[in-house]
Each structure stands twice: as C-alpha cells, then as structure tokens.
Design a protein around this motif. Structure first.
Motif, PDB file in Angstrom:
ATOM      1  N   TYR A  74      50.273  27.833  38.334  1.00 46.92           N
ATOM      2  CA  TYR A  74      50.425  28.012  39.780  1.00 46.92           C
ATOM      3  C   TYR A  74      49.755  26.911  40.608  1.00 46.92           C
ATOM      4  O   TYR A  74      49.367  27.150  41.750  1.00 46.92           O
ATOM      5  CB  TYR A  74      49.840  29.362  40.193  1.00 46.92           C
ATOM      6  N   GLU A  75      49.619  25.720  40.028  1.00 49.51           N
ATOM      7  CA  GLU A  75      49.025  24.631  40.812  1.00 49.51           C
ATOM      8  C   GLU A  75      49.859  24.342  42.057  1.00 49.51           C
ATOM      9  O   GLU A  75      49.332  24.102  43.138  1.00 49.51           O
ATOM     10  CB  GLU A  75      48.909  23.377  39.944  1.00 49.51           C
ATOM     11  N   ASN A  76      51.183  24.383  41.906  1.00 46.18           N
ATOM     12  CA  ASN A  76      52.089  24.168  43.040  1.00 46.18           C
ATOM     13  C   ASN A  76      52.607  25.524  43.514  1.00 46.18           C
ATOM     14  O   ASN A  76      53.548  26.079  42.956  1.00 46.18           O
ATOM     15  CB  ASN A  76      53.247  23.264  42.635  1.00 46.18           C
TER      16      ASN A  76
ATOM     17  N   TYR B 277      49.595  37.449  37.316  1.00 44.96           N
ATOM     18  CA  TYR B 277      48.498  36.724  36.655  1.00 44.96           C
ATOM     19  C   TYR B 277      47.955  37.578  35.519  1.00 44.96           C
ATOM     20  O   TYR B 277      47.922  38.807  35.614  1.00 44.96           O
ATOM     21  CB  TYR B 277      47.389  36.432  37.674  1.00 44.96           C
TER      22      TYR B 277
ATOM     23  N   LYS C 101      38.039  30.189  38.547  1.00 40.69           N
ATOM     24  CA  LYS C 101      38.577  28.971  39.157  1.00 40.69           C
ATOM     25  C   LYS C 101      39.999  29.206  39.665  1.00 40.69           C
ATOM     26  O   LYS C 101      40.357  28.800  40.781  1.00 40.69           O
ATOM     27  CB  LYS C 101      38.559  27.834  38.144  1.00 40.69           C
ATOM     28  N   GLU C 102      40.807  29.885  38.866  1.00 43.48           N
ATOM     29  CA  GLU C 102      42.202  30.120  39.228  1.00 43.48           C
ATOM     30  C   GLU C 102      42.339  31.142  40.347  1.00 43.48           C
ATOM     31  O   GLU C 102      43.173  30.985  41.254  1.00 43.48           O
ATOM     32  CB  GLU C 102      42.967  30.541  37.969  1.00 43.48           C
TER      33      GLU C 102
ATOM     34  N   HIS D 162      41.732  29.480  43.530  1.00 49.96           N
ATOM     35  CA  HIS D 162      42.916  28.741  44.001  1.00 49.96           C
ATOM     36  C   HIS D 162      43.811  29.655  44.843  1.00 49.96           C
ATOM     37  O   HIS D 162      44.312  29.255  45.907  1.00 49.96           O
ATOM     38  CB  HIS D 162      43.677  28.203  42.790  1.00 49.96           C
ATOM     39  N   PHE D 163      44.005  30.895  44.396  1.00 49.63           N
ATOM     40  CA  PHE D 163      44.804  31.857  45.163  1.00 49.63           C
ATOM     41  C   PHE D 163      44.133  32.182  46.498  1.00 49.63           C
ATOM     42  O   PHE D 163      44.793  32.258  47.541  1.00 49.63           O
ATOM     43  CB  PHE D 163      44.992  33.149  44.367  1.00 49.63           C
TER      44      PHE D 163
ATOM     45  N   LYS E  92      41.911  30.371  48.180  1.00 49.54           N
ATOM     46  CA  LYS E  92      41.910  29.201  49.058  1.00 49.54           C
ATOM     47  C   LYS E  92      43.251  29.043  49.758  1.00 49.54           C
ATOM     48  O   LYS E  92      43.315  28.665  50.940  1.00 49.54           O
ATOM     49  CB  LYS E  92      41.585  27.948  48.240  1.00 49.54           C
ATOM     50  N   ASN E  93      44.335  29.349  49.036  1.00 42.91           N
ATOM     51  CA  ASN E  93      45.677  29.189  49.601  1.00 42.91           C
ATOM     52  C   ASN E  93      46.204  30.455  50.274  1.00 42.91           C
ATOM     53  O   ASN E  93      47.369  30.501  50.681  1.00 42.91           O
ATOM     54  CB  ASN E  93      46.637  28.748  48.494  1.00 42.91           C
TER      55      ASN E  93
END
Length: 329
Positions: A182-184, A195, A226-227, A230-231, A233-234
């Motif tokens: 899910y980087e993009n 997930y 970390k992952e 990412h969720f 943060k976005n």
C-alpha cells in the motif's frame, strides 16, 4: 511476458489484498533473482460481481495477457467459473490458473469441474506464484513446461495429456517477508484497505477452512506499526484487519491497540475480528480509553449451545463472552 492477476470483488468499495500481495512479493523476489530468464510484467485487474461478465471479459482481452490467474472466493466462484469458460473461448492458447480458499482444498475436483483451467495454487500463494511466474518465463513448450510444473510445491495442475498432477505441500513463508502493498494509496481511493498482521487461527472449528492451516504466524510488530503509521499519516478512512483471531496473542494485540491509541488521527477506523471470551480486563480498559469510533470489533459467536460447541470442536466460555460484550456495549 505479461501476467494478469484478476480479482472479482463483492462490491467496488472492497479491494483484494491477495492479488496485491502476490504481485508485490514476486516483484521483490525477481528484482534480486539472477536465475530469472525473463522478469514478467505483472498487472492487476479488479472487477466486481455486479459488472456484466461481457464487459469484464472484453477488458481482460484488451489487456493481452500471456498468463491469467484468478482469485476465487465463496462470493465469486460462479462468476470465476463463467469467466474461465469464456476466456478459454476467445483466448484458447492462454493458460488460466486459480487460487483462493474456495478452490485450494479440493483442487482435483475443481479442475474436473473447470476444464478451462490449467492449475490451482493451493493455500498461501506468494512463494508459489513467484516460482510459477519463473517457470512460465523460462518455458514455452508444453512438455518442458509440464515437467517444470511437476517440480513445484503447492499446486495441482492438468498436464498437456489431461492428467491431473498434485504437487501439494509446502512450508509456510515468513509473514514479515511479504512486502507492504500500500505504498501508493492512490490505487485504493474510496475503497476499504485490508491488512493482515497474522495468518492462521488458534481454533480448530470443524466446519471452517481456517482450521486447515495448522501454523499461526505473526508479522513483525515494528513493521506493523510502521505500516499502520502510513495509513494514519494518509488519513485512510477505514482499515480492516483480516487476522482470523486478532487477539489470540495478547502482547501482539495490546501493542497494536496501544499504538493506535497514541497515534490516533481522529479519522481512521480500524476493524478487527476477535474472540470475545478471551479479551482480558487490561485489553478492555485499553479499548475503553480509545476514541469513540476508532475501533470496530467483529465478535463471532459460533453457538450459544454447549453441546454444539463441543461437536464443532470450538471451546468458548459463553458466560465470560456475555460479560465482555456487555462491557463493550
């Protein structure tokens, strides 16, 4: 060589974690694999069961794949059967493979009922798909291809003579080796993110496919945090954990819930499937301290009848479950 991974979801808002995990795992391994004859182009196509099959078929044809793999579940098995039959008509020289829980555990009978399909990836698919892609990148002649396929673990396939060959049985992978898909996040706009932080189930319910896999594995908590960051943060609206019993390891579940509480962005909702009767008082207190709406719990109650629970091999403390659910409400 172009490989097409196909998912047919129940709704547009859903996404298919399996095809994204397969693609990202294979791409990572092939990047550093000097034995690859040809690194394929791996493409993902996601559709829904509500779309006309003709439109799905025409889109698949337009993509001109060399190898086609379809992800099969209980909600799309009929559509997958129809698709494989029709794909074979318009693309007769292309090999079709299927995988997923609805076909993994009865692969030989599945191949008997789906004559258009070349083979089945059984169970966990990342490593098997990577090796399968290498074989197809190396071989084009049917006799050599079948010989190489017979050396692969984790598949059941139909050789060029129509004989079904079973190569089942393989070691489970390290879950932390699966790349984060899910980087993009632009590809998942307006869709639910799925997930997993663990695979397997601690229970052995006699009716459930999750009981077939005997191992229970966890993704490294540093990676998980970390992952999830990412969720957050976005500002992803919702993340659904697909762990079979998220709270089966209390250290694992507590660390993740504590991380989410400390890093709450006031937007993201996290969904968990849990066993209610094994929630501890400390976990309940932690959940009580979180933002209303931050956590969503799916609590399976297999039965309220003790004899039924005994017959299906599912131990459960129903008295404790009632107390826990009452406190959660």
């Amino acid at each position: 060589m172009r490989i097409l991974l196909i998912a047919v979801n129940a709704k547009y808002i859903h996404s298919n974690l399996a095809v994204h995990s397969l693609a990202s795992y294979a791409a990572k391994k092939m990047k550093y694999d000097r034995t690859c004859f040809e690194i394929p182009e791996i493409e993902i196509a996601e559709y829904t069961i509500n779309q006309p099959m003709g439109k799905i078929l025409s889109d698949i044809y337009r993509r001109e794949p060399d190898l086609i793999l379809l992800s099969c579940y209980i909600w799309n098995k009929r559509e997958i059967e129809e698709l494989t039959f029709d794909i074979r008509k318009i693309m007769p020289l292309k090999h079709l493979w299927i995988g997923g829980p609805e076909v993994s555990f009865d692969a030989e009978n599945v191949l008997d009922s789906m004559p258009a399909v070349k083979g089945v990836i059984c169970g966990e698919g990342e490593e098997t798909f990577y090796r399968l892609a290498k074989v197809y990148g190396r071989e084009t002649e049917c006799d050599k291809l079948d010989k190489d396929l017979a050396d692969l673990e984790g598949i059941v396939f139909r050789n060029d003579e129509g004989e079904i060959i079973s190569c089942e049985g393989k070691a489970p992978i390290n879950l932390s080796d699966v790349p984060f898909p899910y980087e993009n996040l632009s590809d998942f706009s307006n869709r639910i993110i799925y997930y997993e932080s663990s695979r397997g189930c601690p229970f052995r319910c006699s009716y459930c496919l999750s009981s077939v896999e005997k191992s229970l594995r966890f993704r490294d908590l540093k990676l998980v945090k970390k992952e999830l960051g990412h969720f957050l943060k976005n500002k992803v609206p919702q993340v659904k954990f697909i762990d079979r019993t998220f709270n089966c390891d209390h250290r694992h579940s507590t660390e993740i819930w504590d991380f989410l509480r400390e890093h709450d962005n006031a937007i993201t909702n996290f969904h968990f499937e849990i066993a209610g009767d094994i929630l501890t008082d400390d976990e309940l207190s932690l959940l009580e301290s979180m933002r209303p709406g931050q956590i969503q719990l799916e609590i399976g109650v297999q039965s309220t009848n003790e004899r039924t629970l005994d017959e299906i091999n599912r131990p459960m403390d129903f008295k404790r479950l009632r107390q826990v659910i009452g406190r959660i409400k």
